[in-house]
Design a protein around this motif. Structure first.
Motif, PDB file in Angstrom:
ATOM      1  N   LEU A  58     -24.375  48.798  50.390  1.00 62.14           N
ATOM      2  CA  LEU A  58     -23.715  50.276  49.331  1.00 62.14           C
ATOM      3  C   LEU A  58     -24.767  51.249  49.150  1.00 62.14           C
ATOM      4  CD1 LEU A  58     -21.778  52.362  48.172  1.00 62.14           C
ATOM      5  CD2 LEU A  58     -21.156  50.591  47.049  1.00 62.14           C
ATOM      6  N   LEU A  59     -25.922  49.660  48.077  1.00 64.67           N
ATOM      7  CA  LEU A  59     -26.844  50.605  47.709  1.00 64.67           C
ATOM      8  C   LEU A  59     -27.769  50.738  48.476  1.00 64.67           C
ATOM      9  CD1 LEU A  59     -27.215  47.925  44.628  1.00 64.67           C
ATOM     10  CD2 LEU A  59     -26.103  50.590  44.016  1.00 64.67           C
ATOM     11  N   ALA A  60     -28.249  50.865  50.225  1.00 65.42           N
ATOM     12  CA  ALA A  60     -29.301  50.467  50.575  1.00 65.42           C
ATOM     13  C   ALA A  60     -28.914  52.142  51.013  1.00 65.42           C
ATOM     14  CB  ALA A  60     -29.165  49.736  51.806  1.00 65.42           C
ATOM     15  N   ALA A  61     -27.885  52.273  51.512  1.00 68.09           N
ATOM     16  CA  ALA A  61     -27.076  53.796  51.862  1.00 68.09           C
ATOM     17  C   ALA A  61     -26.917  55.168  50.748  1.00 68.09           C
ATOM     18  CB  ALA A  61     -25.376  53.848  52.098  1.00 68.09           C
ATOM     19  N   ARG A  62     -26.963  54.592  49.317  1.00 67.41           N
ATOM     20  CA  ARG A  62     -26.430  55.578  48.054  1.00 67.41           C
ATOM     21  C   ARG A  62     -28.298  55.446  47.726  1.00 67.41           C
ATOM     22  NH1 ARG A  62     -20.944  57.794  48.727  1.00 67.41           N
ATOM     23  NH2 ARG A  62     -22.143  58.793  46.416  1.00 67.41           N
ATOM     24  N   ARG A  63     -28.676  55.974  46.632  1.00 70.22           N
ATOM     25  CA  ARG A  63     -29.714  55.385  45.804  1.00 70.22           C
ATOM     26  C   ARG A  63     -28.579  55.632  44.251  1.00 70.22           C
ATOM     27  NH1 ARG A  63     -34.912  54.836  47.030  1.00 70.22           N
ATOM     28  NH2 ARG A  63     -34.558  53.285  45.335  1.00 70.22           N
ATOM     29  N   ASN A  64     -27.991  56.637  44.385  1.00 70.20           N
ATOM     30  CA  ASN A  64     -27.575  57.046  42.810  1.00 70.20           C
ATOM     31  C   ASN A  64     -26.065  56.309  42.647  1.00 70.20           C
ATOM     32  OD1 ASN A  64     -27.876  58.641  40.816  1.00 70.20           O
ATOM     33  ND2 ASN A  64     -26.927  60.359  41.582  1.00 70.20           N
ATOM     34  N   VAL A  65     -26.117  55.277  42.425  1.00 70.62           N
ATOM     35  CA  VAL A  65     -24.909  54.182  41.784  1.00 70.62           C
ATOM     36  C   VAL A  65     -25.115  53.193  40.889  1.00 70.62           C
ATOM     37  CG1 VAL A  65     -23.722  52.441  43.243  1.00 70.62           C
ATOM     38  CG2 VAL A  65     -24.855  54.082  44.857  1.00 70.62           C
ATOM     39  N   ASP A  66     -24.368  53.440  39.943  1.00 72.29           N
ATOM     40  CA  ASP A  66     -24.520  52.949  38.792  1.00 72.29           C
ATOM     41  C   ASP A  66     -23.199  51.480  38.720  1.00 72.29           C
ATOM     42  OD1 ASP A  66     -26.006  54.772  37.549  1.00 72.29           O
ATOM     43  OD2 ASP A  66     -24.401  55.617  36.485  1.00 72.29           O
ATOM     44  N   CYS A  67     -24.046  50.762  38.077  1.00 67.97           N
ATOM     45  CA  CYS A  67     -22.945  48.690  38.359  1.00 67.97           C
ATOM     46  C   CYS A  67     -22.932  48.567  37.185  1.00 67.97           C
ATOM     47  CB  CYS A  67     -23.778  48.255  39.365  1.00 67.97           C
ATOM     48  SG  CYS A  67     -22.335  47.415  39.795  1.00 67.97           S
ATOM     49  N   HIS A  68     -21.516  47.997  36.838  1.00 65.75           N
ATOM     50  CA  HIS A  68     -21.313  47.633  35.704  1.00 65.75           C
ATOM     51  C   HIS A  68     -20.632  46.397  36.529  1.00 65.75           C
ATOM     52  CE1 HIS A  68     -21.294  51.055  33.896  1.00 65.75           C
ATOM     53  NE2 HIS A  68     -21.461  50.164  32.444  1.00 65.75           N
ATOM     54  N   TRP A  69     -21.528  45.330  36.011  1.00 70.29           N
ATOM     55  CA  TRP A  69     -21.546  43.677  36.861  1.00 70.29           C
ATOM     56  C   TRP A  69     -20.846  42.857  35.966  1.00 70.29           C
ATOM     57  CZ3 TRP A  69     -23.084  42.103  41.724  1.00 70.29           C
ATOM     58  CH2 TRP A  69     -23.755  41.695  42.154  1.00 70.29           C
ATOM     59  N   ILE A  70     -19.422  42.567  35.448  1.00 66.86           N
ATOM     60  CA  ILE A  70     -19.133  41.697  34.431  1.00 66.86           C
ATOM     61  C   ILE A  70     -18.724  40.069  35.578  1.00 66.86           C
ATOM     62  CG2 ILE A  70     -16.799  41.343  32.910  1.00 66.86           C
ATOM     63  CD1 ILE A  70     -19.116  44.029  33.426  1.00 66.86           C
ATOM     64  N   VAL A  71     -19.681  39.062  34.520  1.00 60.91           N
ATOM     65  CA  VAL A  71     -19.309  37.515  35.364  1.00 60.91           C
ATOM     66  C   VAL A  71     -17.855  36.723  33.259  1.00 60.91           C
ATOM     67  CG1 VAL A  71     -19.445  35.625  35.513  1.00 60.91           C
ATOM     68  CG2 VAL A  71     -20.938  37.675  36.553  1.00 60.91           C
ATOM     69  N   PHE A  72     -16.555  36.335  33.539  1.00 60.05           N
ATOM     70  CA  PHE A  72     -16.118  36.051  33.060  1.00 60.05           C
ATOM     71  C   PHE A  72     -16.376  34.467  32.368  1.00 60.05           C
ATOM     72  CE2 PHE A  72     -13.078  39.685  31.867  1.00 60.05           C
ATOM     73  CZ  PHE A  72     -13.992  40.260  32.814  1.00 60.05           C
ATOM     74  N   SER A  73     -17.237  33.880  32.766  1.00 64.08           N
ATOM     75  CA  SER A  73     -17.521  32.110  32.275  1.00 64.08           C
ATOM     76  C   SER A  73     -18.795  32.549  32.468  1.00 64.08           C
ATOM     77  CB  SER A  73     -16.811  31.362  33.123  1.00 64.08           C
ATOM     78  OG  SER A  73     -17.619  31.188  34.444  1.00 64.08           O
ATOM     79  N   GLY A  74     -19.722  31.331  31.637  1.00 66.31           N
ATOM     80  CA  GLY A  74     -20.717  30.560  31.652  1.00 66.31           C
ATOM     81  C   GLY A  74     -21.657  31.403  30.964  1.00 66.31           C
ATOM     82  N   GLY A  75     -21.376  32.126  29.933  1.00 62.62           N
ATOM     83  CA  GLY A  75     -22.016  32.690  29.611  1.00 62.62           C
ATOM     84  C   GLY A  75     -23.170  31.601  28.007  1.00 62.62           C
ATOM     85  N   GLY A  76     -24.224  31.667  27.638  1.00 57.82           N
ATOM     86  CA  GLY A  76     -24.604  31.201  27.187  1.00 57.82           C
ATOM     87  C   GLY A  76     -25.259  29.972  27.955  1.00 57.82           C
TER      88      GLY A  76
END
Ligand SMILES: [Zn+2]
Length: 241
Positions: A58-76
């Motif tokens: 997707l990012l190779a095909a389109r440059r105008n992409v905003d992404c939220h990337w949420i991982v729910f464990s492992g913080g810290g």
């Protein structure tokens, strides 16, 4: 009572941008603003395993992409460092990226529902994505299922694509939505996974052939030009003509 023809599964729907396909959907350019995607994963590496190739394509095909990337464990901890490094690799071409790593306890998500639900409510106030990538509903990992269920609770007028994660539990199913991948993209996905997640390399299943095997099988099912694809469950979709 319907005949045999009525019982056949619907033809799979394939998203692809450059090659002709018998049944193909594309996302029209938004009249204004970027394509907004939201990637949700219970653990560091889930998003990448489930839809990392799709994100790269997707990012190779389109440059105008905003992404939220949420991982729910492992913080810290060390897993957060791995998650952030990996998100940096997979989202290198994103216009904007916001990466959040929560610290909900791995394996205990069903018993931590209130806090995780609140995290989803906060997310809903922050972003209204065009596409949500999340765990699939029938996933046998308890943490994965919680994330999937809360995705559907929270995002009710959005396209949700549920990705699959191969594992011991043996819960792979029959997906109905495919993203064909070029061989170079598939190789990049596997390379990034191994570069970012050093802590997982000792696990007997975390091997390039595991990831390649599933891409290959889904490539067969979707008649992908390079024989490789990621697969999803699209439980609901609308189409505008
Ligand atoms: Zn996981």
């Amino acid at each position: 009572m319907g005949g045999l023809a009525d019982q056949r599964p619907a033809a799979p729907v394939v998203i692809r941008s450059r090659h002709p396909a018998p049944c193909s959907l594309t996302f029209a350019a938004r009249p204004a603003g970027p394509l907004r995607i939201l990637c949700l994963g219970a653990h560091a590496d889930d998003i990448e395993i489930g839809c990392g190739g799709t994100i790269l394509a997707l990012l190779a095909a389109r440059r105008n992409v905003d992404c939220h990337w949420i991982v729910f464990s492992g913080g810290g901890g060390p897993r957060e460092r791995e998650a952030r490094r990996s998100a940096g690799l997979f989202l290198a071409r994103a216009r904007r990226r916001q990466i959040v790593v929560h610290s909900f306890r791995d394996g205990f998500f069903p018993y931590l529902g209130g806090g995780i639900k609140e995290a989803f409510e906060d997310l809903a106030r922050e972003v209204s994505p065009d596409i949500v990538f999340t765990h699939t509903r029938e996933d046998r990992h308890q943490d994965h299922r919680v994330v999937s269920d809360l995705t559907w609770n929270t995002f009710r007028s959005h396209l949700i694509l549920e990705y699959e994660v191969p594992k011991y539990d043996g819960d792979l199913g029959v997906p109905n939505f495919f993203v064909p991948l070029r061989a170079a993209v598939a190789r990049a996905k596997i390379r990034h996974l191994h570069a970012a997640f050093g802590s997982q390399r000792s696990k007997r299943w975390f091997t390039p052939d595991t990831f390649h095997a599933l891409l290959r099988l889904r490539g067969i099912e979707s008649a992908a030009p390079d024989g490789l694809a990621e697969a999803f469950y699209a439980r609901k979709a609308t189409i505008a003509f």
